[in-house]
Design a protein around this motif. Structure first.
Motif, PDB file in Angstrom:
ATOM      1  N   GLU A   1      48.642  51.802  42.739  1.00  0.00           N
ATOM      2  CA  GLU A   1      49.174  50.462  42.953  1.00  0.00           C
ATOM      3  C   GLU A   1      49.014  49.586  44.233  1.00  0.00           C
ATOM      4  OE1 GLU A   1      52.975  51.222  41.652  1.00  0.00           O
ATOM      5  OE2 GLU A   1      52.486  52.162  39.508  1.00  0.00           O
TER       6      GLU A   1
ATOM      7  N   LEU B   1      41.470  53.246  39.386  1.00  0.00           N
ATOM      8  CA  LEU B   1      42.237  52.085  38.549  1.00  0.00           C
ATOM      9  C   LEU B   1      43.221  51.556  39.395  1.00  0.00           C
ATOM     10  CD1 LEU B   1      42.765  50.575  35.959  1.00  0.00           C
ATOM     11  CD2 LEU B   1      44.242  52.190  35.357  1.00  0.00           C
ATOM     12  N   LYS B   2      42.964  50.364  39.997  1.00  0.00           N
ATOM     13  CA  LYS B   2      44.035  49.642  40.933  1.00  0.00           C
ATOM     14  C   LYS B   2      44.968  48.715  40.068  1.00  0.00           C
ATOM     15  CE  LYS B   2      45.622  47.381  44.279  1.00  0.00           C
ATOM     16  NZ  LYS B   2      46.435  46.158  43.542  1.00  0.00           N
ATOM     17  N   SER B   3      46.289  48.702  39.758  1.00  0.00           N
ATOM     18  CA  SER B   3      46.861  47.881  39.178  1.00  0.00           C
ATOM     19  C   SER B   3      47.266  46.874  39.825  1.00  0.00           C
ATOM     20  CB  SER B   3      47.920  48.562  38.310  1.00  0.00           C
ATOM     21  OG  SER B   3      48.706  49.207  39.125  1.00  0.00           O
ATOM     22  N   GLY B   4      48.319  45.797  39.511  1.00  0.00           N
ATOM     23  CA  GLY B   4      48.696  44.872  40.168  1.00  0.00           C
ATOM     24  C   GLY B   4      47.734  43.896  40.545  1.00  0.00           C
ATOM     25  N   THR B   5      46.798  43.821  39.662  1.00  0.00           N
ATOM     26  CA  THR B   5      45.672  42.684  39.876  1.00  0.00           C
ATOM     27  C   THR B   5      46.205  41.387  39.898  1.00  0.00           C
ATOM     28  OG1 THR B   5      44.812  43.043  37.812  1.00  0.00           O
ATOM     29  CG2 THR B   5      43.951  44.437  39.362  1.00  0.00           C
ATOM     30  N   SER B   6      46.646  41.198  39.068  1.00  0.00           N
ATOM     31  CA  SER B   6      47.513  39.863  38.503  1.00  0.00           C
ATOM     32  C   SER B   6      48.591  39.529  39.469  1.00  0.00           C
ATOM     33  CB  SER B   6      47.915  39.479  37.238  1.00  0.00           C
ATOM     34  OG  SER B   6      48.984  40.662  37.014  1.00  0.00           O
ATOM     35  N   GLN B   7      48.753  38.204  39.685  1.00  0.00           N
ATOM     36  CA  GLN B   7      49.878  37.703  40.529  1.00  0.00           C
ATOM     37  C   GLN B   7      51.252  38.342  39.717  1.00  0.00           C
ATOM     38  OE1 GLN B   7      50.024  33.579  41.559  1.00  0.00           O
ATOM     39  NE2 GLN B   7      48.101  33.849  42.415  1.00  0.00           N
ATOM     40  N   ALA B   8      51.230  38.312  38.431  1.00  0.00           N
ATOM     41  CA  ALA B   8      52.657  38.850  37.946  1.00  0.00           C
ATOM     42  C   ALA B   8      52.414  40.468  38.063  1.00  0.00           C
ATOM     43  CB  ALA B   8      52.542  38.270  36.388  1.00  0.00           C
ATOM     44  N   GLY B   9      51.299  40.899  37.789  1.00  0.00           N
ATOM     45  CA  GLY B   9      51.366  42.279  38.050  1.00  0.00           C
ATOM     46  C   GLY B   9      51.949  42.801  39.511  1.00  0.00           C
TER      47      GLY B   9
ATOM     48  N   ALA C   1      55.258  42.713  39.855  1.00  0.00           N
ATOM     49  CA  ALA C   1      55.818  44.093  39.176  1.00  0.00           C
ATOM     50  C   ALA C   1      55.765  45.162  39.985  1.00  0.00           C
ATOM     51  CB  ALA C   1      55.163  44.022  37.555  1.00  0.00           C
ATOM     52  N   ALA C   2      54.497  45.166  40.406  1.00  0.00           N
ATOM     53  CA  ALA C   2      54.229  46.279  41.312  1.00  0.00           C
ATOM     54  C   ALA C   2      54.889  46.518  42.611  1.00  0.00           C
ATOM     55  CB  ALA C   2      52.726  46.271  41.639  1.00  0.00           C
TER      56      ALA C   2
ATOM     57  N   HIS D   1      58.554  47.581  41.807  1.00  0.00           N
ATOM     58  CA  HIS D   1      58.368  48.945  41.507  1.00  0.00           C
ATOM     59  C   HIS D   1      58.331  49.800  42.796  1.00  0.00           C
ATOM     60  CE1 HIS D   1      57.622  52.658  39.374  1.00  0.00           C
ATOM     61  NE2 HIS D   1      56.146  52.771  39.779  1.00  0.00           N
TER      62      HIS D   1
ATOM     63  N   ARG E   1      38.264  49.283  35.130  1.00  0.00           N
ATOM     64  CA  ARG E   1      39.087  48.305  34.832  1.00  0.00           C
ATOM     65  C   ARG E   1      40.351  48.612  33.634  1.00  0.00           C
ATOM     66  NH1 ARG E   1      38.645  44.371  38.370  1.00  0.00           N
ATOM     67  NH2 ARG E   1      36.899  44.687  39.586  1.00  0.00           N
TER      68      ARG E   1
ATOM     69  N   ILE F   1      53.046  47.689  35.032  1.00  0.00           N
ATOM     70  CA  ILE F   1      52.098  46.968  35.704  1.00  0.00           C
ATOM     71  C   ILE F   1      50.672  46.798  35.199  1.00  0.00           C
ATOM     72  CG2 ILE F   1      51.249  46.613  38.206  1.00  0.00           C
ATOM     73  CD1 ILE F   1      53.318  48.670  38.953  1.00  0.00           C
TER      74      ILE F   1
ATOM     75  N   ASP G   1      49.212  43.089  34.153  1.00  0.00           N
ATOM     76  CA  ASP G   1      47.873  42.381  34.712  1.00  0.00           C
ATOM     77  C   ASP G   1      46.981  41.991  33.384  1.00  0.00           C
ATOM     78  OD1 ASP G   1      48.353  43.315  37.188  1.00  0.00           O
ATOM     79  OD2 ASP G   1      47.198  45.345  37.164  1.00  0.00           O
TER      80      ASP G   1
END
Lengths: 702, 702
Positions: free
Chosen positions: A215, A239-247, A250-251, A254, A278, B312, B316
Motif C-alpha cells: 500500500e 501490486l501497489k494499491s492506493g493508486t487513485s486519490q480515493a484509494g 482509504a490506504a 488504513h 495492475r 483499497i 482504486d
C-alpha cells in the motif's frame, strides 16, 4: 542494520502469549509451528499453563532453557513492550509482533509503537509487525503465523502489507494449486519492511520470484537502492494499491502511512526494474509465469493453435503488449508445409486445425521451437472432438525441456476436458492458463523483465565538474534573507547559469540607464518585465514590454512600466525591471521538477508552451540514480521526441544539448534539497543548442 | 428477409448425413438432439441406414412423413447444395449447415457457398453456417450441434464466430457453473449472421444478456440499425478480435472476411450501445454481472469489507473506471458509528474489521443499501479466523432482494473457505467474483449500459434544408470530366459553400486582372496559390504568395508565381491561380472524414494544425445515425474541447457553430457516397463563428 538474519530459519522459537484455547491466536500459532514440521525448539510462553498443545510452557521467555532466535508475540498490546524487553534480555534476535493496537489505531498507538521499536533497537533486535499475521517458510519449514492453513511448497515469495489479503491468497492458492517458498505479513512495518524482505528473498535459493502486495513503500530512497539490486537477481512483481486519490485516502486511513504519488511509484518501479501488476489476478498470473518460465531472449512470440479464434485473440494481445509475432524462417515454413494438412495455417499463428491430434501439435511445436526467430511459444488448445490434451501436453513438456531458454506457455480453453492436460503442465513446472490473454501478458512481463535485467548496469554519470554550487548558495541565501521562497527571474537565470543550463540572459535593472546598458550588452531585441514578487500577472498591469529594438525604446519602456505599476499597484514592492534578451523561437519544451514525499526529486520533460497542462505530453524520471541513457529513454517516450527528431521536414533539434540540460537540472535538484519545484517553460530547442526562456524556482527553508 | 422464424423451436428436425457410427459428427448430432429432450420429431436422413440411435432413418429429407422446420446438414461439402435443394422441396424453413469446405478454403469453396446461398434464397430458406458447430437452446430444449456436452440452463445467449471457441466456452462454463439460454455457432455467416441472432435474442424471453465472440461484422450498416434497437431491450456484450493489424490478418486468413478498422468497430459499438469486452475473461465476467444484476440508477458505489487491503484495491478501481465512491448521508454515518466498533471505518469503504462476523456485515449492509446516495454495493470478504461466509451471504441475498434496483456484488477472496458462500451467491442469482477488480469492472459495464439505454432515443436531426446538392454534383461532374479525383481548393470551397460549411473565400483566377478583381471583392489581405493537380508542394516551386495587401501586390504575385512554375515545372498543367482571403487566426481544429469498409463514413474532429498526426487529439463518430447531441459528446471527448471552452482566460469558441459545421460535413458525406475522404485542416474556431481554411476532398468514380 542491513538484512535479515535467522528470521526464516531460527534456532528456537518462542510463542509469547501462547494459549491452549482453540480459536485463540496464541493457540493457532503454536499449532501452526508444530504442524509446519519445524525442527527446532518450540517454546510456548504463558504464565498460567504448564503445557500447551503437548509442549512444555514457560512463564516467561527468560525461563526458556534453550536458545531462542525468534519470538512471536501475541500478548495484548499493553504487554508487548515488556515482552519485547524480556526477549531482549533473553538474547532473542528477531520478533514477529502479531498484536494489533499500534500505529493503525491513532496517536496513542503510534506512541506505543515507538516505544516498541525503541526497545528493539536497544537490544539490537529486528521486528516484523506489529499488527501482522506472521511469517511462513515452506522450506525451513516454519509457520509462525495464525493462518488457518499452510501454503503448498513452491518457489514464490509473497510479501503482503495486508494481513487479510495474505490469508485470502493463501486460502485461494491451495484451491488452485499454487505454491510458495515463503510468506510474510508486513503489518505496520514498525521496523522491518518490504525492503529487507525483498533483499532477503533475492538471496534465497528456494525463491524464484518475489510477489508483493503493497500500500506504500517504507523508505523510497532505500527502496530504490535495494530493489534495483534485487531485480538484477530475480523478478519482483508488485501490486501497489492506493493508486487513485480515493484509494490513497482509504490506504492512509488504513495504515496511517503517507503515500507518495502514484506517478512517482510508477516511475520508481520502472526505474528499479519492478514489474507492476495492475490487478490481484495479474499479480499471481505473472508470479506463476515468472516462477515457471525462463526469461526469453527477445520479444518474438510463436503461437500454435487448433482453432483460429483463440489464435486471433492471442495475436491481438501480442500487438497490444508491444511484443512481436515471430516470422518463421523459410525452412520452418517449408517443413510445416510438408508435414501439416493443406488447410493448416503455416504462418504464425500456426493452426493445426480442429482435427489436429497430439502428433500434429508435436510436429508443429518441434519446428516452431527449433526456429531461431522464435523467442517464446504459446500453445492454444480447444477441446475439439479429437483433441488430446494429455498426449499433447506430453509433447509440450518435452519440447519445453529441450529448449530451456524459450518459455512455452499453455492457453488451454475449456473446463473438465482440459483438466488433465492443465494438471500435467502444472506438475511439469509449466505455466498454463485458461484463456490466451494471460499467457501473452505473462510473456510481456518476462520480456520487460529480461530487458531490464540484461541492460548494462547504469552508471551515475550526471557529474558536471563545472557547476558553481557557491553561486547557487549565494542566490538562495539572498532570497531567504529577503523573506521569499520564489526566485525572481533574474535570480533563477543566475542559478541556471551556475549549473550550465543554457538560458536567455536576464538581468535586473533598477534605473533606465542601467536597463539600456544591459540591453546593449546582451543585444537587441529585448523584453522588459517588472520584477516584483507580489505581481503575478505582469501583463495585466502594464508590466511587460516586448520586442524593444533600440536604446530609446528601452528607456521609454522602463519609464512606462514604472508609471503603470505605480499607478495600478502603488503598494507592490518593485525590485526593478528585468531585461531579458528575446530569443529566436524553437520547439517549445518544458523541463520541470517536483519533489515526491517518498522518492525525492522527480524530473519531467516534454512538450512545453501554454498548452502543457492540456496536452500532458511529459515523461518522468526520478533524479536519484538517473543516467544520461535514462534521460534519452525518457525523451523518447514523449510525442515531442518526434518533433525533436525533425517532423515534417523540419531540422532536428539538438538532442544531446537537451539531454545535458535535463541532466544538469537533475544534478541541481540533487545538490540542493531545498529546491522545492522547478518549472522551465518554455525551453526553446534549436537545431544547435537550446535556451531556457522562463525559469521558475521555488525553495523551502531547509 | 427479416428475423428468424422457428429456428430455435422448430416443428421437426431432420439430420441430413446422420450416422450410426459413434465419433462421427452425424452421429453426435442425432445423439445430442435425442439427449437434449427435444419434444418434436427427430428424423435422421441417411440412404444406407434404416435406423439410427433407435430412430427411423430416411433415405432423403423428402421421404420424411411429418413436418420438418429445421434441417441440420452434415454431409460432405459436394453434396450440400443438393441436400439443400431437397430441403427446399420438402418445405424446410431453416438450415444449419455444419459441413466445412466453403468460403474458408478459398475460391472454389466461395463459389460453392454462393451456390448454397442461392439454393436457400430460391426456396426462401434461411441458413446458419456453413462451417459451424450448430445451435443449442436450453429452454426449447434443442441441441442441433455436435458438441460433446450440453450447457447448463441459464439466461445468457452466446453467439460465436469461432466454433472451437464455442466448444471451449461450453466446456469451461460447465466447470464454473455458468448457464446459457442459447448458443449459436455462426460459422461462415453465408446467410444469417450475428445481426439476426442478436435481434432474435433481444426478443427472447429466456435471454437476459447477449454475449458474442466476433471476428468481424457481416454488414456494418445493418448491424448499426439492428443492434441499436436490440441494446435498448437488453445488454449486448461483444469480444471483437482482430483488433491488431496482425490479428486482423490472422482473422482474415481464418474467415476470409474483409474486416473494417478496429477504430470503426470501437466507434460503432459505442454508438449502438454495445459493451465491448477486452478479453475472454471480461466477456463472461460482464455476462455474469449483466445476467444477475439490475442496471443501477447511477455510478455511486459503496464497498463493505472486512479488510482494508481489498477495500483499497476496490476503491482504486472505482476511480479507474470513472465511477464514484458513494458519499453516505449523515444519518447512515451516524447509524454506522452507533452500531460498529470504534476502530471500524465508517466512510466508504466501510470496514467491519477482521473480527467482523455475519451480524456486523448484515448491520452495515442494511444501512449502506438503504442509503439514497448508494447506487450499487460490493461486498468484499477475506477468510479471517471468524469470517462467516455462508451466514454473511444470507444477509447479502436478503438485502439484494430488498433493494432490487441496486446491484449487490460479491468479491469473496479465497478458495475453499469461501466456496459455500460463493455457491449460495450463485444459487441466489447474485454475481460473485474471487477478487475485487472484476466486481468493479462489472459495475462500470452496468453503469455505461444504463446510461445508453436510458438516454432519450436519438433523432436524426442532421437535416439542413438549405444545402445545394446540385452545386456539389456539378463540381464533381467537372472534376471527373477532367479525369481527376482530387478537388482543387476552389472546387472544395465551392462544395463547402453549397453545404453551408463556413470557409475562407477561394476563387480561381486565370489572369492577373481576374485575380485582382477577386481580391478586391473578398477584401485584403489575400493569399495566392498555384492551382495544379500535379503540384503537391506548392511552396517549394514558388507557387504561393501570402499576405498580399493591395492590387499591385496581387498583380505582381500572379506574374511571379506563373514565372516560377513555368521555369521549374514547365510540363505541369496549371489551371490558374487561387485567390484566398486570409482569415484571422483562431483555435486550430480539424474536421475530417474517412470511409470505413464496414460502417461507412466516419467523421473526425479535434485539435488541428500541423501537429494533428502527432498529438492525435481527435475523436470519431460514424456519420450514419449521428445526431447533434452526439456531435457535442464527440467534441467533449477531445482535449481541444478544453481550449474551445476558453482556456487560461481566452474567450470561448463558438461551439454551436462547430457542431453545425461537423453536422453539415456529415450530411455532405451521407448525401454523396462518392466522397472518399475529406480533410479540413485547419478550421479556425473564433468566439463568433469559424472558418475552414484548407479543404481537401477526394472522390471516387461512383
Amino acid at each position: 542494520m542491513e538484512g535479515l538474519t535467522n528470521f526464516y530459519n531460527p534456532a528456537g522459537v518462542a510463542v509469547i502469549g501462547a494459549s491452549s484455547k482453540p480459536g485463540k491466536v496464541g493457540n493457532s500459532i503454536v499449532k501452526n509451528m508444530i504442524q509446519s514440521g519445524y525442527r527446532g525448539g518450540i517454546y510456548p510462553v504463558n504464565p498460567k499453563d504448564k503445557e500447551i498443545e503437548g509442549l512444555s510452557a514457560y512463564p516467561a521467555v527468560t525461563d526458556i532453557p534453550g536458545p531462542v532466535d525468534l519470538a512471536v508475540l501475541a500478548v495484548p498490546a499493553r504487554l508487548v513492550v515488556d515482552a519485547a524487553v524480556q526477549c531482549g534480555e533473553k538474547g532473542v534476535q528477531n520478533l514477529v509482533v502479531i498484536t494489533a493496537g499500534f500505529k493503525e489505531t491513532g496517536k496513542e498507538g503510534l506512541e506505543l509503537e515507538k516505544e516498541l521499536v525503541a526497545a528493539c533497537r536497544r537490544y539490537g533486535m529486528r521486528m516484523l509487525g506489529p499488527n501482522c499475521v506472521g511469517l511462513i517458510d515452506t522450506h525451513t519449514p516454519l509457520n509462525a503465523s495464525f493462518t488457518k492453513t499452510t501454503p503448498i511448497k513452491g518457489d514464490i515469495a509473497f510479501l503482503s502489507q495486508s494481513g487479510a489479503t495474505l490469508i485470502a491468497i493463501l486460502d485461494w492458492s491451495r484451491s488452485v494449486g499454487l505454491g510458495f517458498s515463503k510468506m510474510a505479513s508486513l503489518g505496520n512495518k514498525g521496523d522491518l519492511s518490504e525492503i529487507e524482505f525483498i533483499a532477503e528473498a533475492a538471496g534465497d535459493p528456494y525463491t524464484r520470484v518475489i510477489a508483493c502486495y503493497l500500500e506504500d513503500v517504507a523508505d523510497g530512497r532505500r527502496f530504490l537502492d535495494v530493489v534495483r539490486q534485487a531485480t538484477r537477481k530475480k523478478p519482483v512483481i508488485i501490486l501497489k494499491s492506493g493508486t487513485s486519490q480515493a484509494g490513497a485516502r482509504a490506504a492512509s486511513s488504513h495504515t496511517g502511512a503517507l503515500a507518495g504519488s502514484d506517478l512517482a511509484y510508477d516511475t520508481a518501479f520502472r526505474q528499479c526494474g519492478v514489474i507492476r501488476a495492475r490487478s490481484m489476478t495479474e499479480l499471481f498470473e505473472l508470479a506463476i509465469a515468472f516462477s515457471r518460465c525462463p526469461v526469453p531472449g527477445g520479444n518474438r512470440v510463436a503461437i500454435v493453435t487448433n482453432s483460429g479464434g483463440p489464435g486471433i485473440v492471442a495475436t491481438d494481445n501480442v500487438e497490444n503488449h508491444h511484443l512481436a509475432m515471430a516470422r518463421f524462417t523459410k525452412e520452418t515454413i517449408a517443413e510445416l508445409r510438408a508435414g501439416l494438412p493443406a488447410e493448416a495455417a503455416l504462418y504464425n499463428p500456426v493452426d493445426v486445425l480442429g482435427d489436429g491430434k497430439a502428433d500434429r501439435y508435436r510436429f508443429a511445436l518441434e519446428k516452431v521451437c527449433a526456429d531461431p526467430n522464435v523467442d517464446s511459444v504459446v500453445v492454444l488448445m480447444c477441446p475439439t472432438a479429437v483433441a488430446q490434451p494429455l498426449e499433447t501436453t506430453r509433447a509440450v513438456v518435452e519440447l519445453a525441456q529441450k529448449y530451456p531458454g524459450k518459455p512455452v506457455l499453455g492457453g488451454y480453453l475449456g473446463g473438465e476436458s482440459m483438466a488433465e492436460g492443465e494438471q500435467l503442465m502444472s506438475e511439469s513446472g509449466l505455466a498454463c492458463f485458461t484463456f490466451p490473454e494471460p499467457a501473452i501478458a505473462a510473456i510481456s512481463g518476462l520480456v520487460r523483465y529480461g530487458a531490464f535485467r540484461d541492460a548494462p548496469v547504469a552508471e551515475n554519470d550526471l557529474d558536471y565538474p563545472d557547476v558553481d554550487q557557491k553561486a547557487v548558495k549565494a542566490v538562495f541565501y539572498d532570497v531567504l534573507r529577503d523573506n521569499r521562497l520564489v526566485l525572481l527571474g533574474s535570480e533563477a537565470a543566475a542559478v541556471a547559469k551556475a549549473y550550465g543550463i543554457p538560458s536567455a540572459p536576464v538581468t535586473l535593472a533598477t534605473t533606465a540607464v542601467e536597463a539600456v546598458g544591459q540591453a546593449e550588452m546582451m543585444g537587441y531585441p529585448v523584453v522588459l518585465k517588472v520584477a516584483s514578487p507580489k505581481i503575478l500577472h505582469k501583463t495585466d498591469v502594464g508590466g511587460v514590454k516586448v520586442g524593444l529594438n533600440a536604446a530609446a525604446d528601452v528607456r521609454r519602456g522602463f519609464t512606462e512600466i514604472m508609471e503603470n505599476v505605480n499607478r495600478l499597484l502603488p503598494d507592490a514592492p518593485v525590485y526593478g525591471i528585468e531585461v531579458q534578451k528575446m530569443m529566436p523561437r524553437g520547439t517549445e519544451l518544458i523541463i520541470g521538477m517536483t519533489r515526491d514525499l517518498q522518492f525525492g526529486p522527480m524530473i519531467a520533460c516534454g512538450l512545453g508552451g501554454i498548452y502543457v497542462n492540456l496536452l500532458k505530453d511529459v515523461s518522468f524520471r526520478l533524479a536519484h540514480g538517473l543516467t544520461r541513457r535514462e534521460i534519452e529513454a525518457m525523451l523518447a517516450e514523449t510525442k515531442a521526441y518526434t518533433l525533436l527528431r525533425g517532423y515534417r521536414g523540419e531540422k532536428p533539434a539538438d538532442l544531446p544539448a537537451l539531454v545535458e540540460a535535463v541532466g544538469r537540472t537533475a544534478r541541481l535538484v540533487l545538490d540542493f534539497p531545498e529546491i522545492n519545484e522547478i518549472d522551465i517553460n518554455p525551453v526553446f530547442a534549436y537545431n544547435q543548442g537550446l535556451s531556457a526562456l522562463d525559469i521558475k524556482i521555488t525553495i523551502s527553508v531547509s
